[in-house]
Design a protein around this motif. Sequence first.
Motif, PDB file in Angstrom:
ATOM      1  N   ALA A  28       0.842  -1.200   0.000  1.00 53.52           N
ATOM      2  CA  ALA A  28       0.000   0.000   0.000  1.00 53.52           C
ATOM      3  C   ALA A  28       0.876   1.249   0.000  1.00 53.52           C
ATOM      4  O   ALA A  28       1.937   1.275   0.628  1.00 53.52           O
ATOM      5  CB  ALA A  28      -0.907  -0.009   1.227  1.00 53.52           C
ATOM      6  N   ASP A  29       0.438   2.263  -0.703  1.00 49.72           N
ATOM      7  CA  ASP A  29       1.114   3.560  -0.742  1.00 49.72           C
ATOM      8  C   ASP A  29       2.556   3.498  -1.250  1.00 49.72           C
ATOM      9  O   ASP A  29       3.366   4.342  -0.877  1.00 49.72           O
ATOM     10  CB  ASP A  29       1.070   4.246   0.640  1.00 49.72           C
ATOM     11  N   CYS A  30       2.881   2.468  -2.030  1.00 45.80           N
ATOM     12  CA  CYS A  30       4.204   2.365  -2.655  1.00 45.80           C
ATOM     13  C   CYS A  30       3.985   2.179  -4.155  1.00 45.80           C
ATOM     14  O   CYS A  30       3.691   1.057  -4.589  1.00 45.80           O
ATOM     15  CB  CYS A  30       4.987   1.178  -2.113  1.00 45.80           C
ATOM     16  N   PRO A  31       4.123   3.242  -4.949  1.00 41.54           N
ATOM     17  CA  PRO A  31       3.932   3.107  -6.388  1.00 41.54           C
ATOM     18  C   PRO A  31       4.944   2.122  -6.984  1.00 41.54           C
ATOM     19  O   PRO A  31       6.045   1.966  -6.451  1.00 41.54           O
ATOM     20  CB  PRO A  31       4.168   4.531  -6.924  1.00 41.54           C
ATOM     21  N   PRO A  32       4.589   1.461  -8.082  1.00 40.55           N
ATOM     22  CA  PRO A  32       5.450   0.413  -8.634  1.00 40.55           C
ATOM     23  C   PRO A  32       6.864   0.869  -9.014  1.00 40.55           C
ATOM     24  O   PRO A  32       7.823   0.153  -8.765  1.00 40.55           O
ATOM     25  CB  PRO A  32       4.694  -0.084  -9.862  1.00 40.55           C
ATOM     26  N   LYS A  33       7.002   2.063  -9.576  1.00 36.02           N
ATOM     27  CA  LYS A  33       8.348   2.514  -9.944  1.00 36.02           C
ATOM     28  C   LYS A  33       9.213   2.675  -8.699  1.00 36.02           C
ATOM     29  O   LYS A  33      10.385   2.299  -8.682  1.00 36.02           O
ATOM     30  CB  LYS A  33       8.314   3.826 -10.732  1.00 36.02           C
ATOM     31  N   ASP A 131      -1.689  -1.027  -8.241  1.00 37.37           N
ATOM     32  CA  ASP A 131      -2.901  -1.679  -7.724  1.00 37.37           C
ATOM     33  C   ASP A 131      -4.144  -0.874  -8.118  1.00 37.37           C
ATOM     34  O   ASP A 131      -5.244  -1.148  -7.653  1.00 37.37           O
ATOM     35  CB  ASP A 131      -2.816  -1.857  -6.198  1.00 37.37           C
ATOM     36  N   GLY A 132      -3.949   0.136  -8.965  1.00 36.87           N
ATOM     37  CA  GLY A 132      -5.073   0.976  -9.402  1.00 36.87           C
ATOM     38  C   GLY A 132      -5.307   2.148  -8.468  1.00 36.87           C
ATOM     39  O   GLY A 132      -6.124   3.017  -8.742  1.00 36.87           O
ATOM     40  N   LYS A 133      -4.596   2.154  -7.333  1.00 30.50           N
ATOM     41  CA  LYS A 133      -4.691   3.266  -6.384  1.00 30.50           C
ATOM     42  C   LYS A 133      -3.293   3.863  -6.227  1.00 30.50           C
ATOM     43  O   LYS A 133      -2.642   4.144  -7.220  1.00 30.50           O
ATOM     44  CB  LYS A 133      -5.269   2.772  -5.054  1.00 30.50           C
ATOM     45  N   THR A 134      -2.822   3.996  -4.991  1.00 29.68           N
ATOM     46  CA  THR A 134      -1.498   4.607  -4.768  1.00 29.68           C
ATOM     47  C   THR A 134      -0.424   3.569  -4.481  1.00 29.68           C
ATOM     48  O   THR A 134       0.708   3.917  -4.166  1.00 29.68           O
ATOM     49  CB  THR A 134      -1.554   5.590  -3.571  1.00 29.68           C
ATOM     50  N   GLY A 135      -0.786   2.297  -4.557  1.00 27.18           N
ATOM     51  CA  GLY A 135       0.161   1.247  -4.204  1.00 27.18           C
ATOM     52  C   GLY A 135       0.500   0.330  -5.359  1.00 27.18           C
ATOM     53  O   GLY A 135       0.279   0.655  -6.523  1.00 27.18           O
ATOM     54  N   SER A 136       1.025  -0.847  -4.988  1.00 28.84           N
ATOM     55  CA  SER A 136       1.477  -1.819  -5.983  1.00 28.84           C
ATOM     56  C   SER A 136       0.950  -3.207  -5.672  1.00 28.84           C
ATOM     57  O   SER A 136       0.762  -3.567  -4.510  1.00 28.84           O
ATOM     58  CB  SER A 136       3.007  -1.906  -5.977  1.00 28.84           C
ATOM     59  N   LYS A 137       0.750  -3.968  -6.745  1.00 21.93           N
ATOM     60  CA  LYS A 137       0.526  -5.405  -6.621  1.00 21.93           C
ATOM     61  C   LYS A 137       1.879  -6.044  -6.921  1.00 21.93           C
ATOM     62  O   LYS A 137       2.572  -5.628  -7.857  1.00 21.93           O
ATOM     63  CB  LYS A 137      -0.497  -5.897  -7.649  1.00 21.93           C
ATOM     64  N   VAL A 138       2.236  -7.034  -6.113  1.00 23.67           N
ATOM     65  CA  VAL A 138       3.540  -7.668  -6.261  1.00 23.67           C
ATOM     66  C   VAL A 138       3.361  -9.170  -6.397  1.00 23.67           C
ATOM     67  O   VAL A 138       2.604  -9.797  -5.649  1.00 23.67           O
ATOM     68  CB  VAL A 138       4.444  -7.378  -5.027  1.00 23.67           C
ATOM     69  N   TYR A 139       4.082  -9.749  -7.375  1.00 20.68           N
ATOM     70  CA  TYR A 139       4.152 -11.205  -7.509  1.00 20.68           C
ATOM     71  C   TYR A 139       5.628 -11.566  -7.485  1.00 20.68           C
ATOM     72  O   TYR A 139       6.442 -10.946  -8.169  1.00 20.68           O
ATOM     73  CB  TYR A 139       3.542 -11.676  -8.834  1.00 20.68           C
ATOM     74  N   MET A 140       5.969 -12.542  -6.647  1.00 17.67           N
ATOM     75  CA  MET A 140       7.355 -12.974  -6.584  1.00 17.67           C
ATOM     76  C   MET A 140       7.421 -14.492  -6.608  1.00 17.67           C
ATOM     77  O   MET A 140       6.657 -15.162  -5.916  1.00 17.67           O
ATOM     78  CB  MET A 140       8.035 -12.467  -5.307  1.00 17.67           C
ATOM     79  N   TYR A 141       8.314 -15.006  -7.439  1.00 20.93           N
ATOM     80  CA  TYR A 141       8.633 -16.429  -7.428  1.00 20.93           C
ATOM     81  C   TYR A 141      10.078 -16.507  -6.975  1.00 20.93           C
ATOM     82  O   TYR A 141      10.930 -15.745  -7.446  1.00 20.93           O
ATOM     83  CB  TYR A 141       8.504 -17.034  -8.829  1.00 20.93           C
ATOM     84  N   TYR A 142      10.357 -17.416  -6.041  1.00 23.85           N
ATOM     85  CA  TYR A 142      11.689 -17.491  -5.469  1.00 23.85           C
ATOM     86  C   TYR A 142      12.044 -18.939  -5.203  1.00 23.85           C
ATOM     87  O   TYR A 142      11.248 -19.690  -4.650  1.00 23.85           O
ATOM     88  CB  TYR A 142      11.695 -16.708  -4.149  1.00 23.85           C
ATOM     89  N   PHE A 143      13.245 -19.308  -5.621  1.00 24.86           N
ATOM     90  CA  PHE A 143      13.742 -20.633  -5.269  1.00 24.86           C
ATOM     91  C   PHE A 143      15.231 -20.541  -5.001  1.00 24.86           C
ATOM     92  O   PHE A 143      15.965 -19.866  -5.723  1.00 24.86           O
ATOM     93  CB  PHE A 143      13.523 -21.646  -6.402  1.00 24.86           C
ATOM     94  N   ASP A 144      15.671 -21.189  -3.944  1.00 19.05           N
ATOM     95  CA  ASP A 144      17.109 -21.430  -3.820  1.00 19.05           C
ATOM     96  C   ASP A 144      17.327 -22.739  -3.093  1.00 19.05           C
ATOM     97  O   ASP A 144      16.432 -23.272  -2.442  1.00 19.05           O
ATOM     98  CB  ASP A 144      17.864 -20.257  -3.182  1.00 19.05           C
ATOM     99  N   ASN A 145      18.503 -23.270  -3.281  1.00 21.23           N
ATOM    100  CA  ASN A 145      18.917 -24.459  -2.550  1.00 21.23           C
ATOM    101  C   ASN A 145      20.005 -23.994  -1.595  1.00 21.23           C
ATOM    102  O   ASN A 145      21.144 -23.806  -2.007  1.00 21.23           O
ATOM    103  CB  ASN A 145      19.458 -25.520  -3.512  1.00 21.23           C
TER     104      ASN A 145
END
Length: 179
Positions: A28-33, A131-145
């Motif tokens: 919330a309140d964090c624009p994507p850039k 997110d269409g407002k003042t924030g961001s939607k975030v998707y993260m995929y992460y893998f490590d061994n």
Amino acid sequence: LSCVTFPLPILFPQQSGLYEYKIFGGLADCPPKLCADVYMDLDFRKQWDQYVKELYEKTYDGEKVIYWEVKYPFPLSNRDYVYIRECREMDVDGRKIWVVLAQSVSVPQCPEKPGIIRVKSYKQSLAIESDGKTGSKVYMYYFDNPGGMIPSWLVNWAAKSGVPTFLKDMQKACHNYSK
């Protein structure tokens, strides 16, 4: 904010305890850039990420490579990563999406250090959009061994607390970034 983890039965036997993480969430309140800028700024990351022991970018044979040492809780050995990453701002049907891809690489100029376990298999994909407002939607995929013997309590902590805490810390970092 939701964090989902599940085992990798196809790539690794389940008893190996290895997980890939897929995180869907919002900042919330964090624009994507701003999110992308904060995520890509290694010097700033050292200030807000409590698990960073060492973090820098160097150019080897014309390629920018990142070295990152992560603090692990006692009595476990710290882990380090050598990886490349790229950030692109993309236009998908009029939607602006920032995509960050990172992957471990082997660089002879970055040899393993005694007492630190090198994470040789690491992959991360991150997509950030408004997110269409003042924030961001975030998707993260992460893998490590992470190598070595990682106790199940630490895997459970990473899934339930570590990743959400990281995103909360990043949100706070976004709010402090312009200052």
